[in-house]
Write a protein that holds these residues in place. Structure first.
Motif, PDB file in Angstrom:
ATOM      1  N   ARG A   9     -11.777  -0.613 -20.813  1.00 64.58           N
ATOM      2  CA  ARG A   9     -11.828  -0.586 -19.343  1.00 64.58           C
ATOM      3  C   ARG A   9     -12.911   0.388 -18.856  1.00 64.58           C
ATOM      4  NH1 ARG A   9      -8.095  -2.314 -15.844  1.00 64.58           N
ATOM      5  NH2 ARG A   9      -6.421  -2.280 -17.379  1.00 64.58           N
ATOM      6  N   ALA A  10     -12.970   1.564 -19.439  1.00 63.12           N
ATOM      7  CA  ALA A  10     -13.966   2.562 -19.020  1.00 63.12           C
ATOM      8  C   ALA A  10     -15.384   2.070 -19.305  1.00 63.12           C
ATOM      9  CB  ALA A  10     -13.704   3.887 -19.724  1.00 63.12           C
ATOM     10  N   LEU A  11     -15.571   1.461 -20.448  1.00 60.69           N
ATOM     11  CA  LEU A  11     -16.894   0.959 -20.812  1.00 60.69           C
ATOM     12  C   LEU A  11     -17.300  -0.211 -19.914  1.00 60.69           C
ATOM     13  CD1 LEU A  11     -19.346   1.084 -22.584  1.00 60.69           C
ATOM     14  CD2 LEU A  11     -18.091  -0.119 -24.361  1.00 60.69           C
ATOM     15  N   HIS A  12     -16.372  -1.085 -19.636  1.00 62.38           N
ATOM     16  CA  HIS A  12     -16.641  -2.210 -18.734  1.00 62.38           C
ATOM     17  C   HIS A  12     -17.060  -1.689 -17.358  1.00 62.38           C
ATOM     18  CE1 HIS A  12     -15.500  -5.527 -15.983  1.00 62.38           C
ATOM     19  NE2 HIS A  12     -16.007  -6.270 -16.939  1.00 62.38           N
ATOM     20  N   HIS A  13     -16.322  -0.708 -16.854  1.00 60.16           N
ATOM     21  CA  HIS A  13     -16.671  -0.101 -15.568  1.00 60.16           C
ATOM     22  C   HIS A  13     -18.063   0.537 -15.636  1.00 60.16           C
ATOM     23  CE1 HIS A  13     -16.250   2.013 -11.766  1.00 60.16           C
ATOM     24  NE2 HIS A  13     -16.627   3.114 -12.397  1.00 60.16           N
ATOM     25  N   GLY A  14     -18.328   1.257 -16.704  1.00 60.91           N
ATOM     26  CA  GLY A  14     -19.632   1.913 -16.859  1.00 60.91           C
ATOM     27  C   GLY A  14     -20.777   0.919 -16.933  1.00 60.91           C
ATOM     28  N   GLU A  15     -20.590  -0.184 -17.633  1.00 59.99           N
ATOM     29  CA  GLU A  15     -21.643  -1.195 -17.738  1.00 59.99           C
ATOM     30  C   GLU A  15     -21.879  -1.886 -16.391  1.00 59.99           C
ATOM     31  OE1 GLU A  15     -23.798  -1.784 -20.003  1.00 59.99           O
ATOM     32  OE2 GLU A  15     -22.956  -0.988 -21.860  1.00 59.99           O
ATOM     33  N   ARG A  16     -20.800  -2.153 -15.659  1.00 58.81           N
ATOM     34  CA  ARG A  16     -20.950  -2.744 -14.316  1.00 58.81           C
ATOM     35  C   ARG A  16     -21.718  -1.793 -13.396  1.00 58.81           C
ATOM     36  NH1 ARG A  16     -17.371  -7.030 -12.267  1.00 58.81           N
ATOM     37  NH2 ARG A  16     -17.682  -6.001 -10.273  1.00 58.81           N
ATOM     38  N   GLN A  17     -21.367  -0.506 -13.453  1.00 59.59           N
ATOM     39  CA  GLN A  17     -22.048   0.483 -12.613  1.00 59.59           C
ATOM     40  C   GLN A  17     -23.519   0.601 -12.990  1.00 59.59           C
ATOM     41  OE1 GLN A  17     -19.727   0.650  -9.984  1.00 59.59           O
ATOM     42  NE2 GLN A  17     -21.017   2.434  -9.781  1.00 59.59           N
ATOM     43  N   LEU A  18     -23.802   0.628 -14.278  1.00 61.06           N
ATOM     44  CA  LEU A  18     -25.189   0.738 -14.727  1.00 61.06           C
ATOM     45  C   LEU A  18     -25.984  -0.474 -14.256  1.00 61.06           C
ATOM     46  CD1 LEU A  18     -27.453   2.144 -16.233  1.00 61.06           C
ATOM     47  CD2 LEU A  18     -26.566   1.143 -18.360  1.00 61.06           C
ATOM     48  N   ALA A  19     -25.412  -1.665 -14.366  1.00 65.42           N
ATOM     49  CA  ALA A  19     -26.099  -2.871 -13.899  1.00 65.42           C
ATOM     50  C   ALA A  19     -26.423  -2.762 -12.410  1.00 65.42           C
ATOM     51  CB  ALA A  19     -25.255  -4.110 -14.182  1.00 65.42           C
ATOM     52  N   LYS A  20     -25.454  -2.313 -11.625  1.00 62.30           N
ATOM     53  CA  LYS A  20     -25.683  -2.160 -10.174  1.00 62.30           C
ATOM     54  C   LYS A  20     -26.779  -1.139  -9.902  1.00 62.30           C
ATOM     55  CE  LYS A  20     -21.000  -3.326  -8.720  1.00 62.30           C
ATOM     56  NZ  LYS A  20     -19.748  -2.812  -8.170  1.00 62.30           N
ATOM     57  N   GLU A  21     -26.716   0.006 -10.587  1.00 59.64           N
ATOM     58  CA  GLU A  21     -27.717   1.057 -10.373  1.00 59.64           C
ATOM     59  C   GLU A  21     -29.113   0.590 -10.771  1.00 59.64           C
ATOM     60  OE1 GLU A  21     -26.651   4.863 -12.084  1.00 59.64           O
ATOM     61  OE2 GLU A  21     -24.565   4.602 -11.473  1.00 59.64           O
ATOM     62  N   LEU A  22     -29.204  -0.202 -11.833  1.00 60.39           N
ATOM     63  CA  LEU A  22     -30.507  -0.728 -12.248  1.00 60.39           C
ATOM     64  C   LEU A  22     -31.071  -1.671 -11.189  1.00 60.39           C
ATOM     65  CD1 LEU A  22     -29.656  -1.254 -15.991  1.00 60.39           C
ATOM     66  CD2 LEU A  22     -31.636   0.056 -15.169  1.00 60.39           C
TER      67      LEU A  22
END
Length: 163
Positions: A9-22
């Protein structure tokens, strides 16, 4: 919630956030062509990671959403683009770019740690599903981190000494 589902769950959230920030960074810094193009490609990697994480999470009875949209097209994106172009040669956008790259690097580093934790859990539990997932996705996360770091190294001298 056990440790594996927490990490997924934490990694999924982190990857979604990174995609948005990119994506946001690519839209904010339209005068920097490498940022625009590479950041969007790297966002696709994170979105691919989200898909893979969601598929894997289902095996652990965890329901995770799909990826974030790669483009945030619309009026806000157009405003960002116009502002970036209008302010393209002022030092403040340079500092903003360095801050964004720093944030991208830190987000990728956080994800990298979670990938490592997942890989170690897979190894300890002899869970080949987790091992394959981490072995497939973690190298791309490391590449995202290296890209942000390289961009900082290339841009910081010029931006910081021109203020």
């Amino acid at each position: 919630m056990n440790g594996i589902t927490f990490t997924l769950r934490a990694l999924h959230h982190g990857e979604r956030q990174l995609a948005k920030e990119l994506v946001v960074s690519s839209e904010r810094h339209t005068t920097e062509h490498e940022i625009v193009h590479v950041a969007k490609d790297l966002a696709r990697w994170s979105n691919g990671h989200c898909l893979r994480l969601a598929e894997t999470a289902a095996h652990y009875d965890l329901d995770l959403d799909g990826p974030s949209p790669v483009s945030s097209a619309g009026p806000v994106a157009e405003l960002r683009k116009g502002a970036a172009e209008a302010a393209g040669h002022r030092p403040e956008p340079g500092l903003l770019l360095l801050r964004d790259l720093r944030d991208l690097h830190l987000a990728a580093a956080g994800n990298s740690l979670y990938w490592e934790m997942l890989a170690q859990a897979g190894q300890a539990g002899k869970d080949t599903r987790l091992q394959r997932l981490a072995a497939s996705c973690h190298p791309q996360t490391l590449r995202q981190m290296r890209w942000a770091n390289t961009m900082i190294k290339n841009l910081a001298p010029q931006i910081l000494t021109s203020l």
